[in-house]
Design a protein around this motif. Sequence first.
Motif, mmCIF file in Angstrom:
data_model
loop_
_atom_site.group_PDB
_atom_site.id
_atom_site.type_symbol
_atom_site.label_atom_id
_atom_site.label_comp_id
_atom_site.label_asym_id
_atom_site.label_seq_id
_atom_site.Cartn_x
_atom_site.Cartn_y
_atom_site.Cartn_z
ATOM 1 N N GLY A 1 41.549 -55.009 -47.119
ATOM 2 C CA GLY A 1 42.157 -54.279 -48.234
ATOM 3 C C GLY A 1 42.502 -52.845 -47.869
ATOM 4 N N THR A 2 41.603 -52.189 -47.153
ATOM 5 C CA THR A 2 41.847 -50.811 -46.733
ATOM 6 C C THR A 2 43.020 -50.745 -45.760
ATOM 7 O OG1 THR A 2 39.497 -50.347 -47.010
ATOM 8 C CG2 THR A 2 40.782 -48.781 -45.713
ATOM 9 N N LEU A 3 43.023 -51.653 -44.800
ATOM 10 C CA LEU A 3 44.124 -51.669 -43.832
ATOM 11 C C LEU A 3 45.446 -52.020 -44.503
ATOM 12 C CD1 LEU A 3 42.323 -53.379 -40.836
ATOM 13 C CD2 LEU A 3 42.933 -50.961 -41.083
ATOM 14 N N ARG A 4 45.399 -52.923 -45.458
ATOM 15 C CA ARG A 4 46.624 -53.312 -46.168
ATOM 16 C C ARG A 4 47.228 -52.111 -46.881
ATOM 17 N NH1 ARG A 4 44.623 -57.231 -49.320
ATOM 18 N NH2 ARG A 4 44.591 -58.621 -47.536
ATOM 19 N N ALA A 5 46.380 -51.296 -47.489
ATOM 20 C CA ALA A 5 46.874 -50.112 -48.197
ATOM 21 C C ALA A 5 47.536 -49.125 -47.236
ATOM 22 C CB ALA A 5 45.724 -49.438 -48.934
ATOM 23 N N LEU A 6 46.947 -48.941 -46.070
ATOM 24 C CA LEU A 6 47.515 -47.999 -45.102
ATOM 25 C C LEU A 6 48.757 -48.555 -44.406
ATOM 26 C CD1 LEU A 6 44.241 -46.573 -43.517
ATOM 27 C CD2 LEU A 6 45.788 -45.423 -45.096
ATOM 28 N N GLU B 1 51.443 -50.928 -33.915
ATOM 29 C CA GLU B 1 50.931 -50.632 -32.575
ATOM 30 C C GLU B 1 50.327 -49.223 -32.461
ATOM 31 O OE1 GLU B 1 55.119 -49.617 -33.063
ATOM 32 O OE2 GLU B 1 54.136 -51.558 -33.153
ATOM 33 N N LEU B 2 50.655 -48.333 -33.367
ATOM 34 C CA LEU B 2 50.078 -46.985 -33.340
ATOM 35 C C LEU B 2 48.647 -47.025 -33.871
ATOM 36 C CD1 LEU B 2 53.106 -44.921 -34.661
ATOM 37 C CD2 LEU B 2 52.319 -45.140 -32.305
ATOM 38 N N PRO B 3 47.744 -46.275 -33.243
ATOM 39 C CA PRO B 3 46.331 -46.346 -33.664
ATOM 40 C C PRO B 3 46.032 -45.545 -34.928
ATOM 41 C CG PRO B 3 46.569 -44.867 -31.806
ATOM 42 C CD PRO B 3 47.918 -45.478 -32.042
ATOM 43 N N PHE B 4 44.975 -45.971 -35.597
ATOM 44 C CA PHE B 4 44.363 -45.230 -36.685
ATOM 45 C C PHE B 4 43.240 -44.402 -36.071
ATOM 46 C CE2 PHE B 4 45.997 -49.018 -38.803
ATOM 47 C CZ PHE B 4 46.613 -48.489 -39.921
ATOM 48 N N GLU B 5 42.801 -43.380 -36.773
ATOM 49 C CA GLU B 5 41.668 -42.577 -36.325
ATOM 50 C C GLU B 5 40.512 -42.813 -37.287
ATOM 51 O OE1 GLU B 5 41.494 -40.661 -33.558
ATOM 52 O OE2 GLU B 5 43.532 -41.285 -33.063
ATOM 53 N N LEU B 6 39.386 -43.252 -36.746
ATOM 54 C CA LEU B 6 38.162 -43.402 -37.527
ATOM 55 C C LEU B 6 37.280 -42.206 -37.189
ATOM 56 C CD1 LEU B 6 36.599 -45.186 -39.505
ATOM 57 C CD2 LEU B 6 35.589 -46.335 -37.527
ATOM 58 N N ILE B 7 36.919 -41.434 -38.208
ATOM 59 C CA ILE B 7 36.253 -40.151 -37.985
ATOM 60 C C ILE B 7 34.947 -40.097 -38.773
ATOM 61 C CG2 ILE B 7 36.506 -37.642 -38.149
ATOM 62 C CD1 ILE B 7 39.602 -38.234 -38.426
ATOM 63 N N ALA B 8 33.835 -39.853 -38.077
ATOM 64 C CA ALA B 8 32.554 -39.563 -38.717
ATOM 65 C C ALA B 8 32.413 -38.045 -38.732
ATOM 66 C CB ALA B 8 31.413 -40.207 -37.952
ATOM 67 N N ARG B 9 32.000 -37.496 -39.865
ATOM 68 C CA ARG B 9 31.974 -36.048 -40.033
ATOM 69 C C ARG B 9 30.544 -35.511 -40.144
ATOM 70 N NH1 ARG B 9 37.090 -34.579 -40.510
ATOM 71 N NH2 ARG B 9 38.585 -36.076 -41.268
ATOM 72 N N VAL B 10 30.417 -34.215 -39.941
ATOM 73 C CA VAL B 10 29.127 -33.532 -39.977
ATOM 74 C C VAL B 10 28.412 -33.761 -41.311
ATOM 75 C CG1 VAL B 10 28.038 -31.238 -39.945
ATOM 76 C CG2 VAL B 10 29.871 -31.772 -38.355
ATOM 77 N N GLY C 1 28.388 -36.310 -43.113
ATOM 78 C CA GLY C 1 28.043 -37.715 -43.338
ATOM 79 C C GLY C 1 29.189 -38.585 -43.828
ATOM 80 N N ARG C 2 30.313 -37.987 -44.087
ATOM 81 C CA ARG C 2 31.457 -38.772 -44.553
ATOM 82 C C ARG C 2 32.123 -39.482 -43.389
ATOM 83 N NH1 ARG C 2 35.517 -35.518 -47.644
ATOM 84 N NH2 ARG C 2 35.336 -34.186 -45.836
ATOM 85 N N VAL C 3 32.758 -40.604 -43.701
ATOM 86 C CA VAL C 3 33.527 -41.356 -42.708
ATOM 87 C C VAL C 3 34.932 -41.521 -43.269
ATOM 88 C CG1 VAL C 3 33.717 -43.507 -41.418
ATOM 89 C CG2 VAL C 3 31.462 -42.567 -41.922
ATOM 90 N N THR C 4 35.920 -41.187 -42.445
ATOM 91 C CA THR C 4 37.311 -41.197 -42.885
ATOM 92 C C THR C 4 38.136 -42.073 -41.959
ATOM 93 O OG1 THR C 4 37.080 -38.928 -43.671
ATOM 94 C CG2 THR C 4 39.312 -39.732 -43.356
ATOM 95 N N LEU C 5 38.998 -42.894 -42.546
ATOM 96 C CA LEU C 5 40.004 -43.637 -41.786
ATOM 97 C C LEU C 5 41.319 -42.910 -42.013
ATOM 98 C CD1 LEU C 5 40.601 -46.080 -39.997
ATOM 99 C CD2 LEU C 5 41.102 -47.366 -42.078
ATOM 100 N N PHE C 6 41.892 -42.395 -40.938
ATOM 101 C CA PHE C 6 43.081 -41.551 -41.023
ATOM 102 C C PHE C 6 44.223 -42.193 -40.254
ATOM 103 C CE2 PHE C 6 45.537 -37.958 -39.123
ATOM 104 C CZ PHE C 6 46.103 -37.500 -40.293
ATOM 105 N N ASP C 7 45.405 -42.174 -40.838
ATOM 106 C CA ASP C 7 46.602 -42.680 -40.179
ATOM 107 C C ASP C 7 47.465 -41.486 -39.778
ATOM 108 O OD1 ASP C 7 48.845 -43.944 -39.260
ATOM 109 O OD2 ASP C 7 49.239 -45.074 -41.089
ATOM 110 N N PRO C 8 47.424 -41.086 -38.508
ATOM 111 C CA PRO C 8 48.201 -39.912 -38.090
ATOM 112 C C PRO C 8 49.706 -40.101 -38.201
ATOM 113 C CG PRO C 8 46.950 -40.813 -36.230
ATOM 114 C CD PRO C 8 46.633 -41.641 -37.421
ATOM 115 N N SER C 9 50.172 -41.336 -38.216
ATOM 116 C CA SER C 9 51.616 -41.568 -38.284
ATOM 117 C C SER C 9 52.182 -41.328 -39.684
ATOM 118 C CB SER C 9 51.952 -42.980 -37.812
ATOM 119 O OG SER C 9 51.344 -43.936 -38.638
#
Length: 156
Positions: free
Chosen positions: A93-98, A110-119, A121-129
């Motif tokens: 569902g998350t990937l479908r939305a992005l 083919e372009l990558p997503f960025e999965l980011i763990a933060r100081v 404690g949050r975790v973010t899935l970011f699409d740089p494109s």
Amino acid sequence: MSGLQASTLTRKIAPDHFPQWVLYCAAGIIAFSLISVGLVRITGNGPDQKAAAPTVQRSLVFQDHNDGGVRVEDGVTGKTLTVLQGEQGFVRGTLRALTRERYSRGIGSELPFELIARVDGRVTLFDPSTGQRVDLESFGPTNTGEFARFLAMQPE
């Protein structure tokens, strides 16, 4: 007709008036809203606030298989981390939305997503494109863990 009835019939009926206090309340609510939005924008404490510093970051590419699985690849090396089988509702569902936004802009998978763990404690899935991001902790620790596990995975 008596004099009392005649004067009642000839007297003009006053038109209804909209209560002014309602207009003052509406104006007050609008002014409060505008001031609040302005303060949030000026102070930077809004939903678009600066994210905390990343502790771990990983590029990931998600590829659909013909059998319904999703292959998760390291975005740098191209090596397979895992293949997701079954429903995987939150991940899909998350990937479908992005990816919906990517396809509307003509960007492939083919372009990558960025999965980011933060100081913090949050975790973010970011699409740089596209610039879109999903703050995964908003969906609870179980769903956050579905993505967070990819941060520590080694290629198969």
